[in-house]
Design a protein around this motif. Sequence first.
Motif, PDB file in Angstrom:
ATOM      1  N   ASN A   1       0.861  -1.187   0.000  1.00  0.00           N
ATOM      2  CA  ASN A   1       0.000   0.000   0.000  1.00  0.00           C
ATOM      3  C   ASN A   1       0.889   1.225   0.000  1.00  0.00           C
ATOM      4  O   ASN A   1       2.109   1.115   0.066  1.00  0.00           O
ATOM      5  N   GLN A   2       0.274   2.406  -0.037  1.00  0.00           N
ATOM      6  CA  GLN A   2       1.039   3.650   0.035  1.00  0.00           C
ATOM      7  C   GLN A   2       0.933   4.232   1.450  1.00  0.00           C
ATOM      8  O   GLN A   2       0.054   3.852   2.243  1.00  0.00           O
TER       9      GLN A   2
ATOM     10  N   GLY B   1       3.021   6.380  -6.181  1.00  0.00           N
ATOM     11  CA  GLY B   1       2.822   7.457  -5.202  1.00  0.00           C
ATOM     12  C   GLY B   1       2.567   8.781  -5.923  1.00  0.00           C
ATOM     13  O   GLY B   1       1.701   9.571  -5.525  1.00  0.00           O
ATOM     14  N   GLU B   2       3.301   9.001  -7.003  1.00  0.00           N
ATOM     15  CA  GLU B   2       3.096  10.220  -7.801  1.00  0.00           C
ATOM     16  C   GLU B   2       1.677  10.221  -8.386  1.00  0.00           C
ATOM     17  O   GLU B   2       0.975  11.240  -8.324  1.00  0.00           O
TER      18      GLU B   2
ATOM     19  N   PRO C   1       5.692  -0.183   3.168  1.00  0.00           N
ATOM     20  CA  PRO C   1       6.804  -0.924   3.802  1.00  0.00           C
ATOM     21  C   PRO C   1       8.113  -0.127   3.802  1.00  0.00           C
ATOM     22  O   PRO C   1       8.930  -0.263   4.708  1.00  0.00           O
ATOM     23  N   VAL C   2       8.291   0.721   2.784  1.00  0.00           N
ATOM     24  CA  VAL C   2       9.511   1.533   2.700  1.00  0.00           C
ATOM     25  C   VAL C   2       9.429   2.678   3.718  1.00  0.00           C
ATOM     26  O   VAL C   2      10.408   2.970   4.414  1.00  0.00           O
TER      27      VAL C   2
ATOM     28  N   GLU D   1      -2.231   5.727   6.175  1.00  0.00           N
ATOM     29  CA  GLU D   1      -1.965   4.557   5.339  1.00  0.00           C
ATOM     30  C   GLU D   1      -3.006   4.557   4.240  1.00  0.00           C
ATOM     31  O   GLU D   1      -4.192   4.686   4.504  1.00  0.00           O
ATOM     32  N   ILE D   2      -2.545   4.445   3.005  1.00  0.00           N
ATOM     33  CA  ILE D   2      -3.454   4.563   1.861  1.00  0.00           C
ATOM     34  C   ILE D   2      -3.627   3.173   1.233  1.00  0.00           C
ATOM     35  O   ILE D   2      -2.681   2.629   0.647  1.00  0.00           O
ATOM     36  N   PRO D   3      -4.809   2.596   1.370  1.00  0.00           N
ATOM     37  CA  PRO D   3      -4.995   1.202   0.919  1.00  0.00           C
ATOM     38  C   PRO D   3      -5.165   1.079  -0.592  1.00  0.00           C
ATOM     39  O   PRO D   3      -6.248   0.822  -1.104  1.00  0.00           O
ATOM     40  N   THR D   4      -4.065   1.257  -1.314  1.00  0.00           N
ATOM     41  CA  THR D   4      -4.124   1.191  -2.781  1.00  0.00           C
ATOM     42  C   THR D   4      -4.194  -0.247  -3.294  1.00  0.00           C
ATOM     43  O   THR D   4      -4.542  -0.469  -4.447  1.00  0.00           O
ATOM     44  N   GLY D   5      -3.837  -1.207  -2.443  1.00  0.00           N
ATOM     45  CA  GLY D   5      -3.914  -2.615  -2.840  1.00  0.00           C
ATOM     46  C   GLY D   5      -3.022  -2.964  -4.014  1.00  0.00           C
ATOM     47  O   GLY D   5      -3.441  -3.646  -4.948  1.00  0.00           O
TER      48      GLY D   5
END
Length: 283
Positions: A148-149, A179-180, A218-219, A236-240
């Motif tokens: 995720n992001q 992310g961008e 994770p980064v 936390e952005i759940p982009t999956g």
Amino acid sequence: MKKISKVLTGGVAALATCALAFSLAACGGSSSSTSSSSSSSSSDNSSSEASLNLVNDGKLTVAAELGFAPFEYIDTNTNQPTGFDVDMATALAQKMGLEVNYLPNQKFDTLVPTIKEGGKADVAIAGITITDEREEEVDFSDPYLDSNQALVVKSSSSDDDTTLNDSSKKVACQAGTTGEEWIKENLPNAQLVALDDVTAAMTGVETGLYDGFVIDLPVADNQLKESFTDLKVAKEIPTGEQYGIVVSKDNPALKEAINKALQEMKDDGTMDQIETKWFGTTL
Ligand code: ARG
């Protein structure tokens, strides 16, 4: 942990032996003195190597952006690439009867074009999210990790994904990443700052140059724990997202061989070992 590093060390030793043997034309099965029979039962790892169209025979040549711990970064003691993806690439190559060879660090947004153009690297492995847009340019292996992001801000900041959507706010990302894309779609009013380097972005948030930074969770977690204690994850952005290995569309045989090796690594516990080594748990 100890057991895992022992297993991985064993793998490296086996690889070295293989590389030595290869120079004697005994490893990899593609020596010119060998018949081109593809019926090989003894070692199906090597039977198809000749058809993999590798940029360097006997090697899996990897392009990466090496500033993305814990997935890929330079170990300051050895000066060698290390990380989750590096262990995965090493194990993957070994399963395919190949030696892994990392190219020097390159910018993230050059990885997909490098593989598309061909000739320099066989694969790009760099925590690369499988996206529809990228799939128009290159192929991906089956997914190997979910992600995720994260929106990173200074610990003392009260900014979030609402307040940052303002023309007075600067939000950084690594150029060419998902992310961008997320910032463009979700913070259209903010000033987007696209940088090549994750550490530069983190440092910029810490010094107040940027108000936020969007990067794979994770980064972010790793950086906040290891280096940037003055930052926090505001959201936390759940982009999956799912990470895959980038392969040229011109090399379907390589993609197939990678998927086969990946599946073996999932089935025989190799992936679990690498996950435990880098994340302390299986994912
Ligand atoms: N997962 C994100 C993407 O695919 C970020 C990957 C960045 N990787 C790197 N090695 N810097 O866009």
